[in-house]
Design a protein around this motif. Structure first.
Motif, PDB file in Angstrom:
ATOM      1  N   ASP A  18       0.413  -1.280   0.182  1.00  0.00           N
ATOM      2  CA  ASP A  18       0.032  -0.322   0.045  1.00  0.00           C
ATOM      3  C   ASP A  18       0.928   0.765   0.020  1.00  0.00           C
ATOM      4  O   ASP A  18       1.007   2.562  -0.598  1.00  0.00           O
ATOM      5  CB  ASP A  18      -1.151  -0.041   1.645  1.00  0.00           C
ATOM      6  N   GLU A  72       2.484   1.602  -3.409  1.00  0.00           N
ATOM      7  CA  GLU A  72       1.697   2.633  -4.483  1.00  0.00           C
ATOM      8  C   GLU A  72       1.617   3.793  -4.597  1.00  0.00           C
ATOM      9  O   GLU A  72       1.012   4.202  -5.549  1.00  0.00           O
ATOM     10  CB  GLU A  72       0.644   1.311  -4.181  1.00  0.00           C
ATOM     11  N   ARG A  91       1.756   6.770  -7.220  1.00  0.00           N
ATOM     12  CA  ARG A  91       1.065   7.713  -6.843  1.00  0.00           C
ATOM     13  C   ARG A  91       1.374   9.541  -7.119  1.00  0.00           C
ATOM     14  O   ARG A  91       0.526  10.205  -7.706  1.00  0.00           O
ATOM     15  CB  ARG A  91      -0.367   7.543  -6.019  1.00  0.00           C
ATOM     16  N   HIS A 106       0.416   4.760 -14.953  1.00  0.00           N
ATOM     17  CA  HIS A 106      -1.080   4.860 -16.171  1.00  0.00           C
ATOM     18  C   HIS A 106      -1.123   2.755 -15.387  1.00  0.00           C
ATOM     19  O   HIS A 106      -2.430   1.948 -16.257  1.00  0.00           O
ATOM     20  CB  HIS A 106      -1.291   5.011 -16.998  1.00  0.00           C
ATOM     21  N   ALA A 107      -0.158   2.730 -15.438  1.00  0.00           N
ATOM     22  CA  ALA A 107      -0.370   1.043 -15.342  1.00  0.00           C
ATOM     23  C   ALA A 107      -0.530   0.728 -13.447  1.00  0.00           C
ATOM     24  O   ALA A 107      -0.147  -0.239 -13.154  1.00  0.00           O
ATOM     25  CB  ALA A 107       1.457   0.399 -15.802  1.00  0.00           C
ATOM     26  N   GLN A 108      -1.200   1.053 -12.480  1.00  0.00           N
ATOM     27  CA  GLN A 108      -1.622   0.887 -11.911  1.00  0.00           C
ATOM     28  C   GLN A 108      -2.053  -0.620 -11.059  1.00  0.00           C
ATOM     29  O   GLN A 108      -1.651  -1.132 -10.089  1.00  0.00           O
ATOM     30  CB  GLN A 108      -2.386   2.094 -11.022  1.00  0.00           C
ATOM     31  N   LYS A 109      -2.588  -1.102 -12.287  1.00  0.00           N
ATOM     32  CA  LYS A 109      -3.211  -2.507 -11.814  1.00  0.00           C
ATOM     33  C   LYS A 109      -2.347  -3.158 -11.775  1.00  0.00           C
ATOM     34  O   LYS A 109      -1.975  -4.625 -10.810  1.00  0.00           O
ATOM     35  CB  LYS A 109      -4.228  -2.685 -12.169  1.00  0.00           C
ATOM     36  N   SER A 110      -1.843  -3.467 -12.701  1.00  0.00           N
ATOM     37  CA  SER A 110       0.192  -3.701 -13.170  1.00  0.00           C
ATOM     38  C   SER A 110       0.715  -4.599 -11.812  1.00  0.00           C
ATOM     39  O   SER A 110       1.697  -4.691 -11.539  1.00  0.00           O
ATOM     40  CB  SER A 110      -0.058  -3.765 -13.934  1.00  0.00           C
ATOM     41  N   HIS A 154      -0.057  -3.098  -8.852  1.00  0.00           N
ATOM     42  CA  HIS A 154       0.189  -3.883  -7.890  1.00  0.00           C
ATOM     43  C   HIS A 154       0.155  -5.592  -7.844  1.00  0.00           C
ATOM     44  O   HIS A 154       0.669  -6.222  -6.511  1.00  0.00           O
ATOM     45  CB  HIS A 154      -1.757  -3.679  -7.682  1.00  0.00           C
ATOM     46  N   SER A 155      -0.147  -5.888  -8.422  1.00  0.00           N
ATOM     47  CA  SER A 155       0.529  -7.502  -9.302  1.00  0.00           C
ATOM     48  C   SER A 155       1.758  -8.058  -8.702  1.00  0.00           C
ATOM     49  O   SER A 155       2.304  -8.746  -8.512  1.00  0.00           O
ATOM     50  CB  SER A 155      -0.421  -8.049 -10.418  1.00  0.00           C
TER      51      SER A 155
END
Length: 344
Positions: free
Chosen positions: A149, A152, A156, A182-186, A188-189
Motif C-alpha cells: 500500500d 503504491e 501515485r 497509468h499501469a497502477q493495476k499491473s 499491484h500485481s
C-alpha cells in the motif's frame, strides 16, 4: 605474498570477460602463492578457521589470460585462513553472513578486501542512502519498503510518470523494471510477486526515474576512494537495463566534471568503511548503485582504454601488506631494544 580469493566456483568463470580471473592472473604472474576457494569450502577445526583450497602450481604462467585459465593446475589442500597475507573477497551477491563469521576470527591478522564490516553495511542497495546528500545532488530520491500500500502511494504521488523498481538484494540487473503511473493495476500485481516471493517478504526499491536512463549508465571502478577507470553501458533496444548480462554493450567513457565531483564526494566514506575496491553505477551523473562484493568491468575497461587495471589493484594490495610488514618489523626492533636495555 600468500593470497586467497574467496569467490565463485572456478568452473563458472567466463575467461573472456571475468574480472576476478584477471586479478588472479596478475597475482600468479608476480610469483605470489595464490589459492582460491568458495564460501561453501570454509571450515573450522580445533577452533582454527580454514578453507579447502585449490592452490595454483608454480608452472610458468601464460601471458594470455584465456590460456592461463584453460591450462591452470591446482593442488588441493586445507589451509588456515590466518596463514594468508590477504583475502580478496570476490563472491557474488547475495552476501553470505556465515562466510563473514569465519573471517571475523582472522581479521586482525589478515588484510581482507573488502573489509568485513564494510561488506555488511554495503551489501545491498540501501547503502547509497548513507552518503550525505540532502538535496539529492548526486543520489536520486529512493524509497524502500515491503508494504504494498505504501509503495503504491509513492508511485501515485511521484512528481514523474515513471519510476524504477528493483529488489533490494538483486545484482547484474536482475529484476529491474520500469513502472508507470497509468499501469497502477499491473503495479499491484508486480508488488505482490516481488514482495511475497521470499519467506517473510522481500524489500522492494522504488527509485526516482533519472532522465537519460534509456541512453545507458556509467560503470566506474573505484580503488582506495579514487576512480581508476570507467565505461558506458548502453542498453539493447527495448531494454531498460544497461547491464552487459542483460544484453547491453559498452563504449569508451571519460568522466565528466560532475561525475568526478561525485567520486570525490563518496570516496572518503568508501575508504572509511574499508570498501577499497568497488564498482559504482551512474546515470546522468547520479549514483544509482555501489557494487562491493565482486565488481566487474576490468576486462572491458582495459580493452576500451588499452590499460591493465588489475595491475593497479594488486599494486595497492601489495602496498598495504608491505606497510603492515614494515610496521611489524619496526615493532619487533623496538621490543628487542627494550629487552636488551633490561638485560644490561
Amino acid at each position: 605474498m600468500n593470497i586467497l580469493f574467496l569467490m565463485y566456483p572456478w568452473d563458472k568463470i567466463d575467461p573472456e570477460t571475468d574480472s576476478t580471473l584477471r586479478l588472479i592472473h596478475e597475482c600468479v604472474s608476480r610469483g605470489h602463492t595464490v589459492a582460491i576457494t568458495t564460501p561453501n569450502n570454509l571450515t573450522m577445526r580445533d577452533s582454527v578457521a580454514s578453507a579447502f583450497c585449490q592452490v595454483f602450481s608454480q608452472a610458468p604462467t601464460p601471458a594470455n589470460i584465456v590460456s592461463f585459465y584453460k591450462k591452470a593446475k591446482f593442488k588441493k589442500s586445507r589451509l588456515p585462513l590466518a596463514g594468508f597475507d590477504t583475502i580478496i573477497m570476490r563472491a557474488n551477491p547475495p552476501l553470505d553472513p556465515i562466510a563473514l563469521n569465519f573471517l571475523d576470527s582472522v581479521r586482525e591478522e589478515v588484510f581482507i578486501m573488502n573489509d568485513i564490516d564494510g561488506l555488511r553495511i554495503a551489501n545491498n542497495k540501501l547503502y547509497t542512502a548513507s552518503f550525505d546528500d540532502p538535496n539529492n545532488k548526486f543520489i536520486p530520491v529512493t524509497h524502500v519498503s515491503k508494504t504494498p500500500d505504501y509503495l503504491e502511494e509513492v508511485l501515485r504521488e511521484s512528481a514523474t510518470d515513471k519510476m524504477i523498481m528493483k529488489p533490494l538484494d538483486g545484482y547484474g540487473g536482475a529484476g529491474v523494471i520500469l513502472v508507470e503511473k497509468h499501469a497502477q493495476k499491473s503495479f499491484h500485481s508486480l508488488l505482490e510477486f516481488y514482495i511475497n516471493s521470499g519467506k517473510g517478504g522481500n524489500y522492494v526499491i522504488l527509485q526516482e526515474y533519472v532522465e537519460g536512463a534509456d541512453a545507458g549508465d556509467v560503470r566506474v571502478l573505484m580503488l582506495n576512494g579514487e576512480p581508476i577507470g570507467a565505461m558506458k553501458r548502453v542498453p539493447s533496444d527495448g531494454e531498460v537495463r544497461s547491464n552487459v548480462h542483460a544484453g547491453g554493450t559498452v563504449v569508451k567513457h571519460s568522466l565528466t566534471k560532475k561525475e568526478k565531483a561525485l567520486c570525490k564526494h563518496i570516496g572518503p566514506k568508501l575508504v572509511r568503511d574499508g570498501l577499497y575496491f568497488v564498482g559504482i553505477d551512474l546515470i546522468n551523473e547520479k549514483l544509482i548503485e555501489v557494487n562491493v562484493q565482486s565488481p566487474g568491468g576490468i576486462m572491458r575497461i582495459n580493452r576500451l582504454n588499452n590499460v591493465k587495471l588489475q595491475k593497479k589493484v594488486i599494486d595497492f594490495i601489495e602496498s598495504v601488506i608491505n606497510a603492515k610488514e614494515a610496521l611489524t618489523l619496526r615493532k619487533t626492533e623496538f621490543r628487542k631494544a627494550i629487552k636488551d636495555a633490561h638485560a644490561i
